[in-house]
Design a protein around this motif. Structure first.
Motif, PDB file in Angstrom:
ATOM      1  N   ILE A   1       0.851  -1.208   0.000  1.00 44.04           N
ATOM      2  CA  ILE A   1       0.000   0.000   0.000  1.00 44.04           C
ATOM      3  C   ILE A   1       0.880   1.250   0.000  1.00 44.04           C
ATOM      4  O   ILE A   1       0.645   2.194  -0.752  1.00 44.04           O
ATOM      5  N   VAL A   2       1.896   1.253   0.868  1.00 41.86           N
ATOM      6  CA  VAL A   2       2.791   2.417   0.962  1.00 41.86           C
ATOM      7  C   VAL A   2       3.492   2.656  -0.378  1.00 41.86           C
ATOM      8  O   VAL A   2       3.603   3.795  -0.843  1.00 41.86           O
ATOM      9  N   ALA A   3       3.946   1.561  -1.028  1.00 43.21           N
ATOM     10  CA  ALA A   3       4.632   1.701  -2.326  1.00 43.21           C
ATOM     11  C   ALA A   3       3.708   2.291  -3.378  1.00 43.21           C
ATOM     12  O   ALA A   3       4.105   3.175  -4.150  1.00 43.21           O
ATOM     13  N   PHE A   4       2.445   1.829  -3.399  1.00 42.22           N
ATOM     14  CA  PHE A   4       1.511   2.311  -4.426  1.00 42.22           C
ATOM     15  C   PHE A   4       0.927   3.692  -4.088  1.00 42.22           C
ATOM     16  O   PHE A   4       0.218   4.260  -4.890  1.00 42.22           O
ATOM     17  N   GLU A   5       1.250   4.199  -2.881  1.00 38.79           N
ATOM     18  CA  GLU A   5       0.873   5.575  -2.534  1.00 38.79           C
ATOM     19  C   GLU A   5       1.991   6.545  -2.914  1.00 38.79           C
ATOM     20  O   GLU A   5       2.136   7.611  -2.317  1.00 38.79           O
ATOM     21  N   ASN A   6       2.814   6.138  -3.867  1.00 37.70           N
ATOM     22  CA  ASN A   6       3.879   6.988  -4.426  1.00 37.70           C
ATOM     23  C   ASN A   6       5.018   7.234  -3.437  1.00 37.70           C
ATOM     24  O   ASN A   6       5.669   8.282  -3.461  1.00 37.70           O
ATOM     25  N   ALA A   7       5.287   6.250  -2.574  1.00 40.87           N
ATOM     26  CA  ALA A   7       6.352   6.407  -1.575  1.00 40.87           C
ATOM     27  C   ALA A   7       7.727   6.502  -2.225  1.00 40.87           C
ATOM     28  O   ALA A   7       8.575   7.299  -1.790  1.00 40.87           O
ATOM     29  N   PHE A   8       7.990   5.694  -3.262  1.00 41.80           N
ATOM     30  CA  PHE A   8       9.310   5.684  -3.902  1.00 41.80           C
ATOM     31  C   PHE A   8       9.659   7.066  -4.438  1.00 41.80           C
ATOM     32  O   PHE A   8      10.778   7.570  -4.224  1.00 41.80           O
ATOM     33  N   GLU A   9       8.703   7.689  -5.111  1.00 40.49           N
ATOM     34  CA  GLU A   9       8.926   9.014  -5.698  1.00 40.49           C
ATOM     35  C   GLU A   9       9.276  10.030  -4.611  1.00 40.49           C
ATOM     36  O   GLU A   9      10.254  10.781  -4.714  1.00 40.49           O
ATOM     37  N   ARG A  10       8.484  10.021  -3.512  1.00 44.31           N
ATOM     38  CA  ARG A  10       8.673  11.009  -2.457  1.00 44.31           C
ATOM     39  C   ARG A  10      10.009  10.799  -1.729  1.00 44.31           C
ATOM     40  O   ARG A  10      10.727  11.760  -1.435  1.00 44.31           O
ATOM     41  N   LEU A  11      10.320   9.536  -1.425  1.00 44.30           N
ATOM     42  CA  LEU A  11      11.552   9.250  -0.691  1.00 44.30           C
ATOM     43  C   LEU A  11      12.787   9.600  -1.518  1.00 44.30           C
ATOM     44  O   LEU A  11      13.764  10.166  -1.002  1.00 44.30           O
ATOM     45  N   LEU A  12      12.749   9.274  -2.810  1.00 43.98           N
ATOM     46  CA  LEU A  12      13.885   9.605  -3.681  1.00 43.98           C
ATOM     47  C   LEU A  12      14.038  11.114  -3.830  1.00 43.98           C
ATOM     48  O   LEU A  12      15.165  11.627  -3.921  1.00 43.98           O
ATOM     49  N   ASP A  13      12.901  11.828  -3.834  1.00 42.83           N
ATOM     50  CA  ASP A  13      12.970  13.300  -3.880  1.00 42.83           C
ATOM     51  C   ASP A  13      13.634  13.855  -2.621  1.00 42.83           C
ATOM     52  O   ASP A  13      14.465  14.773  -2.695  1.00 42.83           O
ATOM     53  N   ILE A  14      13.269  13.267  -1.457  1.00 43.65           N
ATOM     54  CA  ILE A  14      13.856  13.735  -0.186  1.00 43.65           C
ATOM     55  C   ILE A  14      15.365  13.479  -0.190  1.00 43.65           C
ATOM     56  O   ILE A  14      16.160  14.341   0.193  1.00 43.65           O
ATOM     57  N   ILE A  15      15.769  12.286  -0.650  1.00 45.21           N
ATOM     58  CA  ILE A  15      17.202  11.940  -0.688  1.00 45.21           C
ATOM     59  C   ILE A  15      17.958  12.912  -1.590  1.00 45.21           C
ATOM     60  O   ILE A  15      19.050  13.385  -1.248  1.00 45.21           O
TER      61      ILE A  15
END
Length: 931
Positions: free
Chosen positions: A182-196
């Protein structure tokens, strides 16, 4: 504490309750147990009833956090009470989550934008997850939009909340695949990579570390998320993480940690435990986006910290493991030295250098194993550096083979073991290289002839070297001789080998030597199982008798079982990467454990088999070999037939295209014939008019002149048609011959396997279709030839008319007769034209009727359109009325608010009313009624 709890429970004024909760918060750290027992219920009640006041909610959440959390300050923690503290937090968490509504209420509070509510809410929820993770995860999972609400924390503009939100999601996603998805499909990858990226990639602070740990939680052992990560092109965004400069001195501890986690994240995507298809696609993506090239740059860079270098080697190993493209690229990488050396050679130099750290040597061995895994080309290149013909005579460059040989016979037992295992991997599942390695010659001493590598092994084994060295050499021998009868024959040819093995197995030695005995038993068993009986003194039966006399079958099987029962064997069998706590534990290789599993059972059976059973087995083997040869032969035949079929299909395609071209020419010719017919009819009409209206000698002469010109034109056109007709006939004959060849080739291939019959039947059907099309073409050409003959007849008649018209100068009577014949023919053609005109007029009438019916349909549709327009207008009118009513209602509400303010009742704005407590709304309603 009791008085404060009573004030919270009984005070009617909000200020009093707020002060009491603030006092409880200040006491909650020091008197955690008392506040937790007495105040928890009242604090939860405050969260439920005083939602309108953000300050009291914040105090209540902070107090609950202090009670439940174990993150106390160091001076307040005592070493002997650490366990008690853990139990306390866990017990209070259990009390809090017993009512699931409490967690749901907390999720609602976390949605509030107010900093004093949201931040303590996030901290409290994180603490609950730390204490009772699985239970809280389950409650959040079943709560509507529970996970989605928490994902909004990553988008918060306040860094404190965003960073604590990352920590909360770390705890939330631990060991729960459903929440991870669920977390992955809530666009978590995009947000986390942006933060990094925002934080500066590997140069970032602890926030980058937290984001990387969360990404690991989402991806590790979760195939669905790994696939989503790859499909979303997020692998390409990892490349900038590994961009390092020339000066790599003075890395901060945080940068080392970040880069270490980044490398681990790459390894998660290409782990050997993942499904092979997923790993392979990630490996290809890493090569195409340049990530592998970036990792190799770090590998060859100077000044990189040792632990980062070790982890980079492990990462490169798994990125290239089993992927031919990546393995080929790695083989081409050169170290920046003068002269340039291949990266593999540089790494092997580290592996056989006893001064290098143990962990680094293990990583290099793993890299070498991964480079050779399912890579026959790479295996061949390594073995070729050992062969006499390819060794560099000048000695300018050191090859991989020379390094392995040097390591194999060095004084360092760890180098012996690593070199033996590396060489075993170069021979893994490759019978050709096992035979080629027999050609390797080793120089002994000056004046003595060189001996083969295989003959040299017993000398080193009998020297009484360390157990680790002997285990490594025996593993190499077992791998070399397995599934290679020629190598077994060479090994048995040395008369000292079998007595040495039986002597080792028969002795009763200590526990350390049991492993060597087991491997000697395995080697002797391989010599029996893969023996082709080419040496008379060492036939299978004689070796079995030797075991029976010297060792005993039961004792032999027992010694063989020492290998798989050993603890270090079980550890090595778990995963491909060689990970050992100390050099002394480095005994078994992962691939070798697979070989032992495969051979242990068959060797045990082979020892107990009689000679008759061996003979039967050999016969079966021969039969199987014959069968395999037959199958190979048929496969070859089928392959050839498939090639022939492909060629035939191509020829059929070319013929089909030719056929289509011919059909196009035929249609073109038909249209031309029609044009000529029309011209001919026009000429006849003109001729008739001339005969009717011009009876004079001069007119007749002029008409004959025109007719003579037209006749000459028709003759020329007829000659052209004849040529075209002959050309088409020639093409038809060529096609017929090609089809006959196709049919004969199809009939010849009819005796092959069923699979090829099925594929060829498609070709025959295609040929039959082609024959039908050609038959149609013939019919069309026959029709065309009929038209041409008809034209020829007309031409002859015109010529006759022309000849009869020539003597008109002397005989006007004959001219009149021919004119009457032409008139009769023209009258007949006029009748035909009239009938055609009649048919056209009938067709015109039918079209007129169709037009009338369609016009009536249009009228009906227009009526329906007008009705719909009226309905739309009515609905617009109703909407306007509703808007007027809403405006009146708003005016009334504002008037009521003014009255309430005049009476001294506090009135809140609309936004505050929506987020306020239901009880306040009821009070407002009562005020309105009283008014």
């Amino acid at each position: 504490i009791q008085k404060l709890c009573d004030r919270v429970a009984s005070s009617t004024l909000l200020d009093d309750r707020r002060d009491a909760v603030r006092a409880l918060k200040s006491l909650s750290k020091k008197y955690r147990l008392e506040v937790g027992i007495q105040a928890m219920e009242h604090l939860i009640h405050v969260l439920q009833t005083d939602r309108s006041d953000s300050e009291i909610i914040g105090y209540a959440l902070d107090t609950l956090y202090n009670v439940i959390s174990n993150d106390l300050e160091e001076e307040e923690q005592e070493e002997n009470s650490a366990k008690q503290v853990d139990d306390l937090g866990s017990q209070f968490t259990e009390i809090f989550i017993k009512q699931q509504e409490n967690v749901t209420l907390l999720l609602t509070l976390v949605e509030e934008f107010d900093f004093h509510v949201r931040w303590p809410g996030v901290k409290l929820l994180t603490s609950l997850l730390k204490q009772q993770g699985p239970q809280v995860q389950q409650i959040i999972l079943v709560s509507p939009m529970g996970v989605s609400r928490l994902m909004d924390l990553l988008a918060d503009s306040r860094e404190v909340i965003r960073n604590d939100g990352v920590l909360l999601l770390q705890q939330l996603t631990k060991s729960n695949a459903a929440i991870q998805k669920i977390v992955a499909f809530e666009n978590a990858f995009e947000r986390l990579l942006d933060i990094i990226t925002e934080e500066g990639n590997s140069d970032g602070g602890i926030v980058v570390e937290d984001c990387l740990l969360l990404l690991q939680n989402l991806l590790k052992n979760n195939n669905s998320n790994q696939n989503f990560f790859k499909e979303g092109s997020y692998i390409q965004r990892m490349k900038p993480w590994f961009e390092v400069g020339d000066d790599n001195c003075g890395w901060s501890a945080q940068k080392v940690t970040n880069l270490h986690l980044m490398l681990q994240l790459v390894r998660v995507l290409v782990s050997p435990t993942n499904p092979p298809g997923a790993t392979s696609s990630c490996q290809k993506a890493m090569f195409h986006c340049g990530l592998l090239q970036q990792l190799c740059t770090i590998l060859m860079a100077t000044g990189v910290p040792a632990d980062i270098l070790t982890e980079t080697i492990n990462t490169v190993s798994e990125v290239i493991r089993g992927c031919q493209t990546n393995q080929d690229y790695f083989a081409s990488v050169n170290a920046p030295s003068n002269p340039p050396r291949p990266a593999i050679v540089v790494l092997l130099m580290s592996m056989v250098n006893e001064r290098q750290p143990f962990v680094l040597r293990c990583a290099v061995l793993y890299c070498f194993q991964c480079f050779l895994y399912k890579n026959q080309k790479g295996q061949g290149e390594i073995v070729s550096t050992l062969l006499p013909s390819t060794i560099d005579a000048t000695g300018n460059s050191v090859s991989a083979g020379q390094l392995l040989c040097g390591g194999l016979f060095s004084t360092d037992s760890l180098s012996n073991w690593c070199a033996a295992v590396a060489l075993a991997h170069a021979l893994q599942e490759n019978a050709t290289l096992k035979e080629q390695l027999l050609r390797v010659q080793l120089a002994t001493s000056i004046g003595n002839p060189p001996v083969s590598l295989l003959q040299r092994f017993p000398f080193f084994l009998s020297q009484g070297s360390k157990v680790q060295t002997r285990v490594g050499l025996l593993m190499l021998l077992c791998t070399w001789l397995s599934n290679c009868s020629i190598a077994v024959t060479h090994f048995l040819h040395n008369p000292a080998n079998v007595p040495f093995l039986t002597g080792q197995i028969a002795e009763n030695l200590g526990e350390e030597e049991q492993l060597v005995q087991g491997l000697c038993a395995l080697l002797l068993g391989i010599s029996i199982y893969y023996n082709d009986n080419s040496l008379e003194n060492y036939r299978k039966e004689k070796l079995k008798q030797l075991i029976e006399k010297r060792i005993g079958r039961e004792n032999f099987i027992e010694k063989l079982g020492f290998i798989s029962k050993h603890e270090l064997y079980s550890r090595a069998a778990q995963k491909p990467q060689p990970s050992f706590s100390s050099p002394d534990h480095m005994m078994f290789d992962h691939e070798f454990t697979k070989l032992v599993k495969e051979l242990e059972g068959v060797i045990s059976k082979a020892i107990y088999k009689s000679s008759e059973e061996d003979k039967k087995e050999e016969e079966v083997k021969k039969t199987l070999e014959q069968h395999d040869n037959i199958v190979t032969h048929y496969k070859k035949v089928i392959r050839e037939q498939d090639q022939e079929l492909e060629e035939l299909k191509q020829r059929i395609n070319t013929l089909t295209s030719q056929n289509e071209q011919l059909q196009a020419t035929v249609t073109q010719q038909v249209s031309q014939i029609q044009q000529h017919k029309d011209q001919y009819n026009l000429l006849k009409v003109q001729l008739g008019k001339d005969t009717q209206h011009h009876n004079s000698h001069s007119d007749t002469f002029q008409m004959n002149g025109i007719q003579t010109e037209e006749v000459s034109k028709l003759k020329e056109e007829l000659e052209e048609w004849k040529n075209k007709h002959e050309l088409l006939q020639g093409q038809l004959r060529e096609k017929d011959s090609v089809i006959e060849k196709l049919n004969s080739s199809q009939l010849e291939m009819g005796t092959t396997e069923q699979s090829s019959q099925t594929s060829k039947s498609g070709g025959l059907e295609h040929n039959s279709e082609l024959q039908k099309e050609l038959e149609m073409l013939r019919n069309q050409i026959h029709l065309q030839s009929a038209e041409i003959s008809k034209l020829q007849m007309e031409n002859q008649k015109l010529q006759v008319m022309n000849t009869t018209a020539d003597p008109v100068l002397g005989d006007s009577g004959a001219t009149a007769a021919s004119s009457s014949e032409l008139e009769a023919r023209l009258e007949q053609e006029i009748k035909e034209l009239k009938s055609e005109v009649k048919a056209l007029s009938e067709e015109k009438e039918s079209l007129k009727q169709h037009l009338d019916s369609s016009s009536s349909t249009v009228a009906i549709l227009q009526d329906e359109k007008s009705k719909l327009q009226r309905e739309v207008a009515e609905s617009k009118k109703e909407q306007d009325d509703l808007l007027v009513l809403l405006a009146d209602q708003d005016q009334k509400i504002s008037a009521l608010k003014i009255k309430l303010k005049d009476l001294g009742v506090p009135v809140e704005d609309e936004d505050d009313i929506e987020s306020g407590d239901q009880g306040d709304e009821d009070e407002d309603g009562d005020e309105e009624e009283q008014d």
